[in-house]
Design a protein around this motif. Sequence first.
Motif, PDB file in Angstrom:
ATOM      1  N   TRP A 229    -127.327  32.876  33.633  1.00  6.75           N
ATOM      2  CA  TRP A 229    -128.743  32.591  33.860  1.00  6.75           C
ATOM      3  C   TRP A 229    -128.969  31.610  35.004  1.00  6.75           C
ATOM      4  O   TRP A 229    -129.708  31.894  35.946  1.00  6.75           O
ATOM      5  CB  TRP A 229    -129.395  32.083  32.579  1.00  6.75           C
TER       6      TRP A 229
ATOM      7  N   ASP B 297    -133.097  35.860  27.109  1.00 12.47           N
ATOM      8  CA  ASP B 297    -133.425  36.276  28.474  1.00 12.47           C
ATOM      9  C   ASP B 297    -132.213  36.804  29.233  1.00 12.47           C
ATOM     10  O   ASP B 297    -132.377  37.392  30.307  1.00 12.47           O
ATOM     11  CB  ASP B 297    -134.027  35.102  29.246  1.00 12.47           C
TER      12      ASP B 297
ATOM     13  N   ASP C  82    -133.106  30.461  27.578  1.00  9.54           N
ATOM     14  CA  ASP C  82    -133.228  31.223  26.345  1.00  9.54           C
ATOM     15  C   ASP C  82    -132.188  32.337  26.357  1.00  9.54           C
ATOM     16  O   ASP C  82    -132.167  33.171  27.272  1.00  9.54           O
ATOM     17  CB  ASP C  82    -134.633  31.805  26.229  1.00  9.54           C
TER      18      ASP C  82
END
Length: 453
Positions: free
Chosen positions: A141, A240, A237
């Motif tokens: 991420w 995600d 998160d």
Amino acid sequence: NTQPQPTAEMDANATVPGGTAVNYTFAVWNLVIRPPRALYHTWQLGPNEFTINGIRAVRRDFKLQGSREGFLHCSHYFPRRDWETEPLRKYPVVVYLHGNSSNRLEGMALLGPLLQEGVSLFCFDSAGCGHSDGDYVSLGWHERDDLAIVLEHLRKSPFCGPIGLWGRSMGAVTVLLHADRDQSLGAICLDSPFVTLRQLIEDLASSVHTMCPLPYWLVMATFQLIRMRVKALANFDVEDVMPLEHAKRSFVPAIFMHGGKDTFISPKHSRQIYDEYLGDKEYVTIDGDHNSERSDRDINRSVDFFRRAFRLDQIDLGVVPQDIFPGTNNGNDNYGNAFRQLQSTHITQLPLPASPSPPLAQPLAQIDPPAPTQAMHDCIDTSCVNIELSRDLLDVTEDKLRRMCTSESEDEEGPLPCHKLQNADCASALQLPKGGVAGISSAARRGAARGGG
């Protein structure tokens, strides 16, 4: 305080705190964001100048400011050219991204095969891994933003050709999360990615990596606990992290690799992403499991994929003054103007070409040869912008410039640009400091850490 001792070993699949600092805290969410940090000695990166498979090469280490707090520790390996006899040219580059409990040594196995094809290798410790700063990883991420910084750094210099990405496990997920927003990439290699982080956690709860299968309600309760703690500690998160959705929007040519005996990330993850991937693609089932050494055959197959996707036998990788000095016109005095600027003692930085908006990539069978308008440089600072032009880097001779101008202008009509210059106006290309050539340490290859997730 007890200092962690570097080790070439690492925890298999990042589930046991082995080979790490003694104060490692085991918690279920640490399996996601704080796996054991794989440590190593910097000498394992190899010498600054070396010969491998008959190819003379150099290594440059430096740090880049990451997208979060702290620096990324980077190494760039590329062929060492002979500035006396070889024309200026751009080098394609493959950026290697390692697994979540690993480091840049993991990419050393690719060094020989890539250099033999004239392709440089750029590898770095992701934030929270190896020597880089940071407390947590994010399984792609935040790492995708660090990757964007690395690519921006490479594209600032006029000596880099097409760029490819090679990721393994967490690195492969990082590549997928980035590739759909950077369709100018030449090619990507995806070794053992997962579909979604949620799916991976659910699979692990019922796999051989748990002492006994867990009921679904307990798995979901544990997942919500992990999600809450990850948000608080690492600021993302886990819901995600969905590489599959990004694969549906990417056209960059891709080769998928996955171990047939992988029980940590099942091969079905790679197969599902492969089925949904939009770009030109190949799939390879390889021997071994998640942490197995990749064989020379598998590595060479992927290197050949990059060579074909880069169109190395079709594109022109030559460098002209306009690449280094965008303001240079197309007149006969091109080389004189450019190299008079290099000769000036007042120059402290090289003007860099702007990054053009890339065209949308198409499948490999239809794509035009990529235009290598962006580049890399063997800089050792945190930016390629400021380059000190000291005397040991500038070797000014008329004969060298005349030879270079002859090779660049042999097809043009009229006198060569260098013929118009006085002896004092001729300057040469930038030259690397001369030094000895040594063999690369075999311990570096043996010490390549293998990450899980």
